[in-house]
Scaffold this motif. Sequence first.
Motif, PDB file in Angstrom:
ATOM      1  N   ARG A 118       4.184  25.265  13.250  1.00 17.57           N
ATOM      2  CA  ARG A 118       5.259  24.928  12.499  1.00 17.57           C
ATOM      3  C   ARG A 118       5.578  23.983  10.940  1.00 17.57           C
ATOM      4  NH1 ARG A 118       5.180  20.863  16.796  1.00 17.57           N
ATOM      5  NH2 ARG A 118       4.134  19.167  15.588  1.00 17.57           N
ATOM      6  N   ARG A 119       4.513  23.764  10.919  1.00 17.19           N
ATOM      7  CA  ARG A 119       4.047  23.683   8.606  1.00 17.19           C
ATOM      8  C   ARG A 119       3.762  24.826   8.226  1.00 17.19           C
ATOM      9  NH1 ARG A 119       2.258  17.691   9.012  1.00 17.19           N
ATOM     10  NH2 ARG A 119       2.858  16.701  10.940  1.00 17.19           N
ATOM     11  N   ALA A 120       2.977  26.027   8.864  1.00 22.65           N
ATOM     12  CA  ALA A 120       2.833  27.422   8.487  1.00 22.65           C
ATOM     13  C   ALA A 120       3.257  28.114   8.883  1.00 22.65           C
ATOM     14  CB  ALA A 120       1.637  27.241   7.778  1.00 22.65           C
ATOM     15  N   PRO A 121       4.644  28.902   9.364  1.00 21.78           N
ATOM     16  CA  PRO A 121       5.003  29.833  10.230  1.00 21.78           C
ATOM     17  C   PRO A 121       3.369  30.899  10.332  1.00 21.78           C
ATOM     18  CG  PRO A 121       6.816  28.434   9.057  1.00 21.78           C
ATOM     19  CD  PRO A 121       5.394  28.372   8.435  1.00 21.78           C
ATOM     20  N   HIS A 122       3.536  31.618   8.990  1.00 24.11           N
ATOM     21  CA  HIS A 122       2.627  32.273   8.692  1.00 24.11           C
ATOM     22  C   HIS A 122       0.903  32.160   8.923  1.00 24.11           C
ATOM     23  CE1 HIS A 122       6.882  34.391   7.231  1.00 24.11           C
ATOM     24  NE2 HIS A 122       6.905  33.413   6.688  1.00 24.11           N
ATOM     25  N   TYR A 123       0.929  31.677   9.734  1.00 25.74           N
ATOM     26  CA  TYR A 123      -0.748  30.969   9.367  1.00 25.74           C
ATOM     27  C   TYR A 123      -1.010  32.108   9.559  1.00 25.74           C
ATOM     28  CZ  TYR A 123      -0.238  30.719  14.408  1.00 25.74           C
ATOM     29  OH  TYR A 123       0.345  30.964  15.664  1.00 25.74           O
ATOM     30  N   THR A 124      -1.244  33.643  10.585  1.00 28.86           N
ATOM     31  CA  THR A 124      -1.594  34.164  11.310  1.00 28.86           C
ATOM     32  C   THR A 124      -2.259  34.520   9.954  1.00 28.86           C
ATOM     33  OG1 THR A 124       0.072  35.585  11.698  1.00 28.86           O
ATOM     34  CG2 THR A 124      -0.692  34.221  13.599  1.00 28.86           C
ATOM     35  N   GLN A 125      -1.220  35.226   9.048  1.00 29.94           N
ATOM     36  CA  GLN A 125      -2.408  35.780   8.142  1.00 29.94           C
ATOM     37  C   GLN A 125      -2.837  35.077   6.894  1.00 29.94           C
ATOM     38  OE1 GLN A 125       0.479  35.650   4.810  1.00 29.94           O
ATOM     39  NE2 GLN A 125       2.588  36.122   6.231  1.00 29.94           N
ATOM     40  N   ALA A 126      -4.300  34.059   6.974  1.00 30.47           N
ATOM     41  CA  ALA A 126      -4.919  33.539   7.615  1.00 30.47           C
ATOM     42  C   ALA A 126      -6.793  34.251   7.884  1.00 30.47           C
ATOM     43  CB  ALA A 126      -5.241  31.818   7.424  1.00 30.47           C
ATOM     44  N   PHE A 127      -5.863  34.899   9.272  1.00 29.04           N
ATOM     45  CA  PHE A 127      -7.393  34.920  10.182  1.00 29.04           C
ATOM     46  C   PHE A 127      -8.138  36.024   8.947  1.00 29.04           C
ATOM     47  CE2 PHE A 127      -4.381  33.389  13.866  1.00 29.04           C
ATOM     48  CZ  PHE A 127      -4.621  32.477  14.063  1.00 29.04           C
ATOM     49  N   GLY A 128      -9.427  36.148   9.661  1.00 28.19           N
ATOM     50  CA  GLY A 128     -10.098  38.258   8.853  1.00 28.19           C
ATOM     51  C   GLY A 128     -10.179  37.161   7.970  1.00 28.19           C
ATOM     52  N   ARG A 129      -9.477  36.034   6.453  1.00 28.43           N
ATOM     53  CA  ARG A 129     -10.846  35.970   5.693  1.00 28.43           C
ATOM     54  C   ARG A 129     -10.731  34.474   5.104  1.00 28.43           C
ATOM     55  NH1 ARG A 129      -6.508  34.058   2.465  1.00 28.43           N
ATOM     56  NH2 ARG A 129      -4.653  33.628   3.030  1.00 28.43           N
ATOM     57  N   PRO A 130     -11.958  34.802   4.068  1.00 34.77           N
ATOM     58  CA  PRO A 130     -12.703  32.986   3.866  1.00 34.77           C
ATOM     59  C   PRO A 130     -10.782  32.488   3.442  1.00 34.77           C
ATOM     60  CG  PRO A 130     -12.960  34.788   2.428  1.00 34.77           C
ATOM     61  CD  PRO A 130     -12.422  35.425   3.681  1.00 34.77           C
ATOM     62  N   ILE A 131     -10.930  30.960   3.385  1.00 37.65           N
ATOM     63  CA  ILE A 131     -10.572  30.354   2.711  1.00 37.65           C
ATOM     64  C   ILE A 131     -11.449  29.776   1.342  1.00 37.65           C
ATOM     65  CG2 ILE A 131      -9.123  28.326   2.122  1.00 37.65           C
ATOM     66  CD1 ILE A 131      -8.308  28.489   4.848  1.00 37.65           C
ATOM     67  N   PRO A 132     -11.020  30.279  -0.233  1.00 37.61           N
ATOM     68  CA  PRO A 132     -12.169  30.092  -0.861  1.00 37.61           C
ATOM     69  C   PRO A 132     -11.982  28.807  -1.768  1.00 37.61           C
ATOM     70  CG  PRO A 132      -9.604  31.275  -2.053  1.00 37.61           C
ATOM     71  CD  PRO A 132      -9.662  31.030  -0.642  1.00 37.61           C
ATOM     72  N   SER A 133     -13.371  28.375  -1.633  1.00 36.85           N
ATOM     73  CA  SER A 133     -13.783  27.343  -2.224  1.00 36.85           C
ATOM     74  C   SER A 133     -12.729  26.687  -3.777  1.00 36.85           C
ATOM     75  CB  SER A 133     -15.052  27.213  -2.993  1.00 36.85           C
ATOM     76  OG  SER A 133     -15.289  27.749  -3.736  1.00 36.85           O
ATOM     77  N   SER A 134     -11.884  27.669  -4.285  1.00 39.49           N
ATOM     78  CA  SER A 134     -11.033  27.182  -5.483  1.00 39.49           C
ATOM     79  C   SER A 134      -9.622  27.415  -5.000  1.00 39.49           C
ATOM     80  CB  SER A 134     -10.905  28.736  -6.102  1.00 39.49           C
ATOM     81  OG  SER A 134     -10.884  29.771  -5.439  1.00 39.49           O
ATOM     82  N   ASN A 135      -9.514  27.137  -3.325  1.00 40.11           N
ATOM     83  CA  ASN A 135      -8.358  27.052  -3.014  1.00 40.11           C
ATOM     84  C   ASN A 135      -7.796  25.499  -2.996  1.00 40.11           C
ATOM     85  OD1 ASN A 135      -6.189  25.904  -0.444  1.00 40.11           O
ATOM     86  ND2 ASN A 135      -6.453  27.706  -0.333  1.00 40.11           N
ATOM     87  N   ALA A 136      -7.575  25.027  -3.532  1.00 45.60           N
ATOM     88  CA  ALA A 136      -6.423  23.829  -4.157  1.00 45.60           C
ATOM     89  C   ALA A 136      -6.186  22.431  -2.991  1.00 45.60           C
ATOM     90  CB  ALA A 136      -5.625  22.998  -5.512  1.00 45.60           C
ATOM     91  N   ALA A 137      -5.650  23.138  -1.679  1.00 47.29           N
ATOM     92  CA  ALA A 137      -5.416  22.035  -0.588  1.00 47.29           C
ATOM     93  C   ALA A 137      -6.619  22.102   0.092  1.00 47.29           C
ATOM     94  CB  ALA A 137      -4.707  23.002   0.219  1.00 47.29           C
ATOM     95  N   LEU A 138      -7.069  22.925  -0.007  1.00 44.07           N
ATOM     96  CA  LEU A 138      -8.795  23.009   1.229  1.00 44.07           C
ATOM     97  C   LEU A 138      -9.629  22.123   0.454  1.00 44.07           C
ATOM     98  CD1 LEU A 138     -10.830  24.054   2.972  1.00 44.07           C
ATOM     99  CD2 LEU A 138     -11.855  25.564   1.639  1.00 44.07           C
TER     100      LEU A 138
END
Length: 306
Positions: A118-138
């Motif tokens: 519901r909050r991130a309808p395109h969440y599947t785009q995050a599959f198969g790749r890392p979230i970098p340490s520079s990601n502010a939300a992370l």
Amino acid sequence: MWREVYGRGIASVDIEPIGDTPFRAEVTFSRLPGISIAAGSRSAAHYRASKDLAARGKDFIVISVLRAGRASATQFGKELISGVGSASVIAPLDASTSTMLTEGSFVTLLLPLSTIARRAPHYTQAFGRPIPSSNAALHLLNRYVDIVADTSVSDPAIARSVSEHMLDLAALALGAHGDHAEFARMRGGTAARLTAIKSDILQALGESGLSTEAIAIRHGISPRYVRKLFEQDGSSFSSFVLAERLAKAHRMLVDPHFGHLNIAQIAHESGFSDVSYFNRTFRRQFGNRPSDFREAAKRVWGEQRD
């Protein structure tokens, strides 16, 4: 026991230690409404989730942040970790392998798929790749986990609020955009940043150089934005600092562990350079002088010894 209870029973993985060193793990589990958190350290080992084991988590997404050590994680034949501070996103239903190549530490979040969708309808785009340490939300999400770990969240209303903020940050880390991202930033990003700032202030109450400028530098934002965050919270930076310094001084005055300190020393330890100002503001806040509280505390300490 760890391989059965923690591996298959809790984490839904098969654990295979690497080398001759016995498997070791120290993990703390905690729960908030809609979120399960595991944080701790583990020795080198492979953690394999077959399709059958992965099916147990069909209603959840896993975000795991590497905090120390070297690690690898693969799903769909792609590497999901890009070093310390980065996060791997494990999709539900599909097999995956996570490996601690050395002893290291981590924090793992189990998030409800329906809420994330519901909050991130395109969440599947995050599959198969890392979230970098520079990601502010992370980065904020990671800080929030530490704050929650250091603070008892027993009030149900507070627990729900913290959970909502963390879910918003997770949605942003997973790539929420458009209106969904704007709503998440309004709810989660702002609240999490203010919580992180307040936590830093509490750690630095005794520092004479504590200021909006110093805090802004530590958080990579402008002093004006620091002030704005407190204004949105119905407060101000200076009033929050003053109230917390007075509260710290009050705790020290009545705590026998600080009985060897005089009033001036307690004022200094709490961040007050002017003892007269400390006495005035303390009396205005608590209705009595610091010395009154100290004398009353001494009587209590004496009765407890007797």
